[in-house]
Design an enzyme around this catalytic site. Structure first.
Site, PDB file in Angstrom:
ATOM      1  CE  LYS A  47       7.717  -1.912  -1.465  1.00 22.12           C
ATOM      2  NZ  LYS A  47       7.665  -2.542  -0.130  1.00 22.12           N
ATOM      3  N   GLY A  48       2.435  -2.446  -0.345  1.00 23.30           N
ATOM      4  CA  GLY A  48       1.437  -1.552   0.213  1.00 23.30           C
ATOM      5  C   GLY A  48       0.482  -2.205   1.180  1.00 23.30           C
ATOM      6  CE  LYS A  81       4.628 -12.472   2.083  1.00 24.53           C
ATOM      7  NZ  LYS A  81       5.359 -11.407   2.774  1.00 24.53           N
ATOM      8  CD  GLU A 126       6.480   0.428   1.618  1.00 25.39           C
ATOM      9  OE1 GLU A 126       6.534  -0.179   2.701  1.00 25.39           O
ATOM     10  OE2 GLU A 126       5.786   0.025   0.652  1.00 25.39           O
ATOM     11  N   GLY A 147      10.359  -5.057   2.212  1.00 22.49           N
ATOM     12  CA  GLY A 147       9.677  -6.300   1.898  1.00 22.49           C
ATOM     13  C   GLY A 147       8.770  -6.151   0.691  1.00 22.49           C
TER      14      GLY A 147
END
Length: 220
Positions: free
Chosen positions: A86-87, A113, A95, A74
């Site tokens: 991300k994160g 998003k 990732e 995602g």
């Protein structure tokens, strides 16, 4: 849609890279009925490993695997070039490692998003704890506001790697590749949650009207 994509594009007997978070969990659940088609998966977190194993999917250490045809994960934000933040789930370092060795990165996200400019979602930076304050000063010099991620009891959140996370608020990231390189070069930074140098190749973006498949032509 992601499980269908993987079944259509990954060779039988392949090992699949799997990300972390609520959306990745949905993908794991959707892939589980097809697990016999694959040799197993490489996981990006302890939590993902547990979920894969609950479904009877063998989890390999990345050091055992020569290549990953597809990595599915995602995103907290994704822009028109396929660059992502991300994160939010804390697994950004693993990732990024898994994404770096994957031939195709498939981002799965809902339409909220998709953004024109990255940065409304706080940018996670995994840091070695002793460098937290020094890195925070560098962030403030860029115009960002560093906030230490904490657990409900007020103690610092620790990643699977034993490090802390600074969530950077207030950035408008108009040049994500350049900012990724800048922050990654700071001593004490383990990983910045900008996935721009190696962004998504495909995004499966869901909305109330269905799933839109977006391909990014820029070479990675």
């Amino acid at each position: 849609a992601a499980a269908d994509y993987v079944n259509a594009h990954a060779p039988e007997g392949a090992v699949i890279g799997v990300g972390t978070g609520s959306t990745a969990n949905c993908f794991i659940d959707a892939l589980a009925p097809h697990r016999a088609r694959y040799r197993g998966a490489v996981s990006s977190s302890v939590a993902t490993t547990a979920r894969l194993e609950q479904h009877g999917i063998r989890v390999f250490d990345l050091n055992e695997i020569e290549s990953l045809p597809i990595y599915v994960d995602g995103a907290d934000e994704i822009d028109a070039s396929g660059a992502m933040i991300k994160g939010g789930g804390g697994a950004l370092t693993r990732e990024k490692i898994v994404a770096s060795v994957s031939e195709v990165f498939v981002c799965i996200a809902d339409a909220s998003k998709r953004v024109d400019v990255l940065g409304n979602f706080p940018l996670p930076v995994e840091v070695v704890p002793m460098a937290r304050t020094a890195i925070g000063r560098r962030v403030m010099a860029l115009g960002g506001v560093p906030v230490l991620r904490v657990r409900p009891d007020g103690t610092p959140y620790l990643t699977d790697n034993g490090n802390e996370i600074l969530d950077i608020k207030g950035l408008q990231i108009v040049a994500p590749r350049e900012l990724e390189a800048t922050i990654n070069a700071w001593p004490g930074v383990v990983t910045v949650g900008l996935f721009a140098a190696r962004g998504a190749d495909v995004c499966l973006l869901s909305s109330e009207t269905g799933v839109e498949s977006i391909c990014y032509d820029e070479p990675r």
